[in-house]
Write a protein that holds these residues in place. Sequence first.
Motif, PDB file in Angstrom:
ATOM      1  N   ASN A 106       0.738  -1.251  -0.074  1.00 45.59           N
ATOM      2  CA  ASN A 106      -0.047   0.218   0.082  1.00 45.59           C
ATOM      3  C   ASN A 106       0.814   1.357  -0.008  1.00 45.59           C
ATOM      4  O   ASN A 106       2.089   1.264   0.155  1.00 45.59           O
ATOM      5  CB  ASN A 106      -0.889  -0.060   1.357  1.00 45.59           C
ATOM      6  N   SER A 107       0.398   2.509  -0.364  1.00 40.77           N
ATOM      7  CA  SER A 107       1.048   3.517  -0.423  1.00 40.77           C
ATOM      8  C   SER A 107       1.370   4.141   0.821  1.00 40.77           C
ATOM      9  O   SER A 107       2.429   4.897   1.052  1.00 40.77           O
ATOM     10  CB  SER A 107       0.225   4.555  -1.184  1.00 40.77           C
ATOM     11  N   ALA A 108       0.805   3.819   1.908  1.00 33.06           N
ATOM     12  CA  ALA A 108       1.226   4.463   3.210  1.00 33.06           C
ATOM     13  C   ALA A 108       2.498   3.898   3.740  1.00 33.06           C
ATOM     14  O   ALA A 108       3.266   4.736   4.210  1.00 33.06           O
ATOM     15  CB  ALA A 108      -0.079   4.007   4.459  1.00 33.06           C
ATOM     16  N   THR A 109       2.737   2.502   3.431  1.00 29.93           N
ATOM     17  CA  THR A 109       3.976   1.776   3.985  1.00 29.93           C
ATOM     18  C   THR A 109       4.898   2.514   2.768  1.00 29.93           C
ATOM     19  O   THR A 109       6.114   2.706   3.394  1.00 29.93           O
ATOM     20  CB  THR A 109       3.852   0.441   3.762  1.00 29.93           C
ATOM     21  N   ALA A 110       4.664   2.413   1.520  1.00 32.20           N
ATOM     22  CA  ALA A 110       5.781   3.114   0.691  1.00 32.20           C
ATOM     23  C   ALA A 110       6.211   4.447   0.746  1.00 32.20           C
ATOM     24  O   ALA A 110       7.355   4.673   0.963  1.00 32.20           O
ATOM     25  CB  ALA A 110       5.083   2.835  -0.759  1.00 32.20           C
ATOM     26  N   LYS A 111       5.325   5.291   1.291  1.00 27.63           N
ATOM     27  CA  LYS A 111       5.664   6.657   1.739  1.00 27.63           C
ATOM     28  C   LYS A 111       6.251   6.638   2.950  1.00 27.63           C
ATOM     29  O   LYS A 111       7.279   7.723   3.285  1.00 27.63           O
ATOM     30  CB  LYS A 111       4.411   7.324   1.709  1.00 27.63           C
ATOM     31  N   ALA A 112       6.085   5.851   3.975  1.00 28.67           N
ATOM     32  CA  ALA A 112       6.674   5.872   5.085  1.00 28.67           C
ATOM     33  C   ALA A 112       8.241   5.474   4.842  1.00 28.67           C
ATOM     34  O   ALA A 112       9.021   6.004   5.677  1.00 28.67           O
ATOM     35  CB  ALA A 112       6.208   5.043   5.942  1.00 28.67           C
ATOM     36  N   LEU A 113       8.542   4.526   3.914  1.00 24.06           N
ATOM     37  CA  LEU A 113       9.678   3.902   3.754  1.00 24.06           C
ATOM     38  C   LEU A 113      10.464   5.144   3.141  1.00 24.06           C
ATOM     39  O   LEU A 113      11.780   5.232   3.273  1.00 24.06           O
ATOM     40  CB  LEU A 113       9.719   2.650   3.065  1.00 24.06           C
ATOM     41  N   TYR A 114       9.925   5.568   2.245  1.00 24.39           N
ATOM     42  CA  TYR A 114      10.658   6.903   1.463  1.00 24.39           C
ATOM     43  C   TYR A 114      10.986   7.922   2.406  1.00 24.39           C
ATOM     44  O   TYR A 114      12.019   8.357   2.179  1.00 24.39           O
ATOM     45  CB  TYR A 114       9.598   7.525   0.327  1.00 24.39           C
ATOM     46  N   ASP A 115      10.092   8.305   3.406  1.00 26.24           N
ATOM     47  CA  ASP A 115      10.375   9.256   4.447  1.00 26.24           C
ATOM     48  C   ASP A 115      11.767   8.671   5.117  1.00 26.24           C
ATOM     49  O   ASP A 115      12.595   9.603   5.670  1.00 26.24           O
ATOM     50  CB  ASP A 115       9.218   9.503   5.364  1.00 26.24           C
ATOM     51  N   LEU A 116      11.685   7.390   5.362  1.00 29.24           N
ATOM     52  CA  LEU A 116      12.913   7.050   6.139  1.00 29.24           C
ATOM     53  C   LEU A 116      14.298   6.693   5.227  1.00 29.24           C
ATOM     54  O   LEU A 116      15.165   6.236   5.710  1.00 29.24           O
ATOM     55  CB  LEU A 116      12.557   5.421   6.686  1.00 29.24           C
TER      56      LEU A 116
END
Length: 385
Positions: A106-116
């Motif tokens: 999902n996009s929420a996990t993908a965005k969180a990983l991008y932020d990390l």
Amino acid sequence: MAAAYGADAVYLAGRRFGMRASAVNFPDDALREAVRYAHARGVKVYVTCNTLPREEELKELPGYLAFLQDAEADALIIADLGVLELAKRYAPKLSRHVSTQFGVVNSATAKALYDLGADTVVLARETPLADIRRIRENTPEALRLEAFVHGAMCVSFSGRCLLSNYLTGRDANRGQCAQPCRWKYHLVEETRPGQYFEISEDGGTHIMNSRDMCMIGHIPELLDAGISSFKIEGRMKSAYYTAVITNAYRHAIDAALAGEAPDPVWLRETEMVSHRPYTTGFYFGEPGQYYPDSMYDAGADVTAVVESCESDGFAVLTQRNKFSVGDELELLTPGDKPVLFRAEALFDEEGEPIADTRRAMMRFSMRLPCAAPALSLVRKRRESA
């Protein structure tokens, strides 16, 4: 072979922290050489650090990550948040790719990983194409989405399987999977130990045996959904497999980018390598299991590898499988379609005529239908192909 036949990048492992423990993998000096070889040909190298390290292993990671940066690898493939943080500290120059083992759907996990700090997310194989489209719409444009398009699939969610550990003591999540999902199973009733009962009319069944993924006929849909790069599962496969599948997808992708339909020859090429029955994975629904057996099928066998070739097509080759004068063969060269020809004459290393290639790895010479560069292959189709 991956570099010669059209890959933009290859992924591989060193001797530590990789999910293919039974592979030979690269010792440090060989890994440096692999990076130099790939870079000289314009190909990137992504190194897998995708096991889940245990507490006592953490002390080895800083030095290993620093070594990979010094070896000038291009990216790390990571499945653990702790490793992601350590990579930022000890290998800050390397790109950070999140492994499919992380299970991003999902996009929420993908965005969180991008932020990390991740710049690429390799999506879980279980992600439907419609969801990939929405993930692309809801994530930063700078985040690359990578997806598997070809190769073996796991009966468990993106490889998170405990079956091998339970039955054999070999942990799949440590790269040691014994693939018990491929075994043939019968029933045993609790009060009748040692008595095996049939599950199907034909005996036991391969109830957990997954099909192989093949998406070569759907490249335009994958591009339209926003996938940035296509990943071929090819570690622990043969050089022949790597060459043929890379070549086929290279041409299919180039055709799609040009707005053209792929030549049917490239779709047929995926049948020429060792594979289980194909499926489109979870992209368009459930992939389905294959119950009759867990055997591989292939339309052809590689018979020789070209070592050198003169302008008139007279070549020196090393044998891989036996063939004879008069056999119909195919020449595979990087970037080109297979060329059909007949073996008219064979000569041993002393230049004496021979009727066939008699022993494994013998060197011999023959005339090919055109001058072929090194890493070209000669193969013989099976009668059923």
